[in-house]
Design a protein around this motif. Structure first.
Motif, short mmCIF file in Angstrom:
data_model
loop_
_atom_site.label_atom_id
_atom_site.label_comp_id
_atom_site.label_asym_id
_atom_site.label_seq_id
_atom_site.Cartn_x
_atom_site.Cartn_y
_atom_site.Cartn_z
N ALA A 152 8.46 -10.26 -9.15
CA ALA A 152 9.63 -11.10 -8.31
C ALA A 152 9.60 -10.42 -7.07
O ALA A 152 9.93 -11.03 -6.14
CB ALA A 152 10.61 -11.14 -9.10
N SER A 153 9.05 -9.03 -6.90
CA SER A 153 9.29 -8.32 -5.66
C SER A 153 8.30 -8.84 -4.65
O SER A 153 8.44 -8.41 -3.43
CB SER A 153 9.19 -6.93 -5.87
OG SER A 153 7.79 -6.43 -6.27
N VAL A 154 7.64 -9.85 -4.91
CA VAL A 154 6.74 -10.65 -3.70
C VAL A 154 7.51 -11.44 -2.94
O VAL A 154 6.79 -11.91 -1.91
CB VAL A 154 5.54 -11.49 -4.61
CG1 VAL A 154 4.59 -10.45 -5.27
CG2 VAL A 154 6.10 -12.50 -5.24
N TYR A 186 2.97 -6.95 -9.47
CA TYR A 186 2.98 -7.13 -8.00
C TYR A 186 1.70 -7.99 -7.53
O TYR A 186 1.85 -9.23 -7.02
CB TYR A 186 3.05 -6.28 -7.04
CG TYR A 186 3.49 -6.25 -5.85
CD1 TYR A 186 4.78 -6.48 -5.29
CD2 TYR A 186 2.60 -6.44 -4.48
CE1 TYR A 186 5.34 -6.65 -4.15
CE2 TYR A 186 2.98 -6.63 -3.27
CZ TYR A 186 4.27 -6.69 -3.02
OH TYR A 186 4.76 -7.15 -1.77
N GLY A 187 0.50 -7.71 -8.09
CA GLY A 187 -0.49 -8.60 -7.77
C GLY A 187 -0.73 -9.81 -8.28
O GLY A 187 -0.99 -10.85 -7.78
N THR A 202 1.14 1.80 -12.36
CA THR A 202 0.05 0.75 -12.64
C THR A 202 0.41 -0.67 -13.00
O THR A 202 0.00 -1.64 -12.27
CB THR A 202 -1.24 1.16 -13.63
OG1 THR A 202 -1.81 2.34 -13.35
CG2 THR A 202 -2.34 0.17 -13.68
N VAL A 203 1.44 -0.59 -13.77
CA VAL A 203 2.00 -1.88 -14.35
C VAL A 203 3.00 -2.46 -13.18
O VAL A 203 2.73 -3.90 -13.12
CB VAL A 203 3.06 -1.57 -15.23
CG1 VAL A 203 3.87 -2.90 -15.76
CG2 VAL A 203 1.94 -1.37 -16.73
N TYR A 205 -5.42 -6.66 -1.91
CA TYR A 205 -4.88 -5.38 -1.28
C TYR A 205 -4.19 -4.55 -2.70
O TYR A 205 -4.42 -3.26 -2.72
CB TYR A 205 -3.76 -5.48 -0.35
CG TYR A 205 -3.24 -4.44 0.52
CD1 TYR A 205 -4.22 -3.52 1.33
CD2 TYR A 205 -1.81 -3.98 0.21
CE1 TYR A 205 -3.52 -2.57 1.88
CE2 TYR A 205 -1.48 -2.99 0.82
CZ TYR A 205 -2.26 -2.22 2.04
OH TYR A 205 -1.68 -1.20 2.57
N PHE A 206 -3.40 -5.05 -3.48
CA PHE A 206 -2.82 -4.22 -4.41
C PHE A 206 -3.53 -4.19 -5.69
O PHE A 206 -3.21 -3.37 -6.60
CB PHE A 206 -1.44 -5.09 -4.73
CG PHE A 206 -0.32 -4.64 -3.73
CD1 PHE A 206 0.48 -3.61 -4.17
CD2 PHE A 206 -0.11 -5.46 -2.72
CE1 PHE A 206 1.65 -3.09 -3.34
CE2 PHE A 206 0.80 -4.84 -1.82
CZ PHE A 206 1.81 -3.84 -2.08
#
Length: 439
Positions: free
Chosen positions: A119-121, A66-67, A60-61, A357-358
């Motif tokens: 950061a993974s966006v 990511y969101g 969830t975190v 979406y996320f």
């Protein structure tokens, strides 16, 4: 082949086959760090002394981080140098993965996971980057190819996590991915074509405000954001609950065996490229509708998987493949429609859509943690089916809405009264007398 050549395979001008492959790999590695924990929740919990519900919060975190990145960082692609943004986010992901890999307790694990998700966006900066480079007639295919890499990263992350955990413990996969992300930052810096830096004097607060206003201004975005959220939520429900089912008494699988299930789900990633090609042919709505119905139907098969045994395993494998095919088909269709709304604002459109979406994914995983403890696998399947049914309803409502708007307004039919008919006859008679030669 250079980054500015046109490939023989039809890749778009400015996007050679090698660069397209690099972008696909970059998106997959970027998002993979958010999913390593799913098959490892049990072993991470034992190592750090966490309960099952607390361990499930790692998923969830990650999705919440990511969101936030989608909302706060992705819109920057419409304001700053997009190549520099993508490279910087890849490097930051590598740094935050090391925080997770070295976490001595649950708190630091959650912090590292959240920052990695933020950061993974970079993946969602690369996808509209590819869409901008693509020729209009091949945009669906190009986006589908890059998204195939992203979806493979999500699914194969579980396989890599299970295998590397067996070899060197759960931390190994995070160290390995950190090194790979650092190398990817260098490769993107060297290979990505340079795009003009967006101009227009828009500051960061105004940029974020305009991203949020797109929900009010763009009906296509509203419909597809809702459908995307209700599509990714069941996906998260399944993959969050699977580790508890497969590591439990019904199956008793090891972490490596659970991770291998990602290979089965990866078969569904083929839908991304196919969906993109169908979108280029004008069949995007058909793909969305079929995907929504398949997603709902997949839960009927998954419901049969709770008891263990050969037939239950067969139902599980079939359900996983169908669910992943459906989710990815709907997602690619959504992105192709959203990207076409305003080409000059693709990063902001992508930010708005992918945030929704996320958020759906985070809600799905959070609900799963509660439902699993209260109702087990049966409750999880009921939750997934309910969310999938809501998605099918949204798709149907959108189609009905657009059909009503596309029907032209009826032209009123005026029935003349007898008095009006006599007046019209008299006017016609006077006109005939006035014409030369009427006598």
């Amino acid at each position: 082949m250079g980054a500015t050549e046109r490939g023989r395979d039809g890749t778009a001008p400015g996007l050679g086959r090698g660069t397209l492959l690099l972008m696909s790999v970059a998106t997959g590695l970027s998002v993979a760090g958010n999913y390593f924990a799913q098959p490892l929740l049990d072993v991470i919990g034992r190592d750090l002394g966490l309960s099952a519900s607390t361990a499930a919060l790692v998923v969830t975190v990650a999705q919440t981080g990511y969101g936030l990145g989608l909302l706060l960082l992705v819109p920057l692609g419409d304001l700053v140098d997009r190549r520099r943004l993508a490279v910087g986010l890849c490097a930051a992901t590598a740094v935050f993965l090391t925080v997770t890999a070295s976490a001595p307790n649950g708190t630091l694990l959650l912090v590292g996971t959240a920052l990695t998700g933020l950061a993974s966006v970079a993946a969602q900066v690369v996808v509209p980057y590819a869409a901008t480079l693509a020729a209009p007639a091949e945009r669906g295919r190009t986006v589908g190819t890059v998204m195939t890499g992203l979806l493979l990263g999500i699914l194969l992350a579980r396989t890599a996590a299970g295998l590397l955990a067996d070899l060197g413990g759960w931390r190994t996969v995070y160290w390995v991915n950190a090194v790979l992300m650092l190398l990817m930052a260098v490769a993107l810096r060297l290979r990505l074509p340079v795009l003009p830096t967006p101009r227009g004097g828009r500051g960061y607060p105004a940029l974020i405000g305009s991203t949020l206003r797109m929900f009010a201004d763009e009906p296509v975005l509203r419909w597809r954001a809702a459908l995307g959220a209700l599509t990714f939520a069941p996906f998260s429900v399944l993959w969050t609950a699977l580790v508890f089912l497969l590591s439990g008494p019904s199956y008793g699988w090891s972490e490596a065996a659970i991770g291998l299930l990602g290979l089965v789900g990866a078969a569904g990633s083929l839908a991304a490229s196919t969906a993109g090609r169908l979108a280029d042919r004008g069949l995007v709505q058909h793909v969305s509708g079929i995907g929504a119905l398949l997603l709902l139907g997949s839960w009927g098969l998954l419901a049969l998987a709770g008891g263990g045994g050969p037939w239950a395993l067969a139902a599980l494998l079939a359900g996983v493949i169908i669910l992943d095919l459906a989710v990815q088909g709907v997602h690619i269709s959504n992105q192709n429609l959203v990207y076409a709304v305003r080409p000059e604002a693709r990063n902001r459109l992508n930010s708005a859509y992918m945030t929704s979406y996320f958020v759906g994914g985070a809600i799905g995983s959070a609900l799963t943690s509660a439902v699993w403890g209260a109702a087990g696998w049966g409750g999880v399947c009921a939750l997934g089916a309910a969310l999938s049914a809501a998605g099918a309803v949204v798709w149907s409502a959108e189609r009905l809405h657009h059909r009503r708007r596309s029907v032209p307004a009826a032209v009123p039919v005026v029935v003349p009264t007898p008095a009006a008919e006599r007046a019209a006859g008299q006017e016609a008679g006077r006109g005939a007398e006035a014409r030369p030669g009427s006598r």
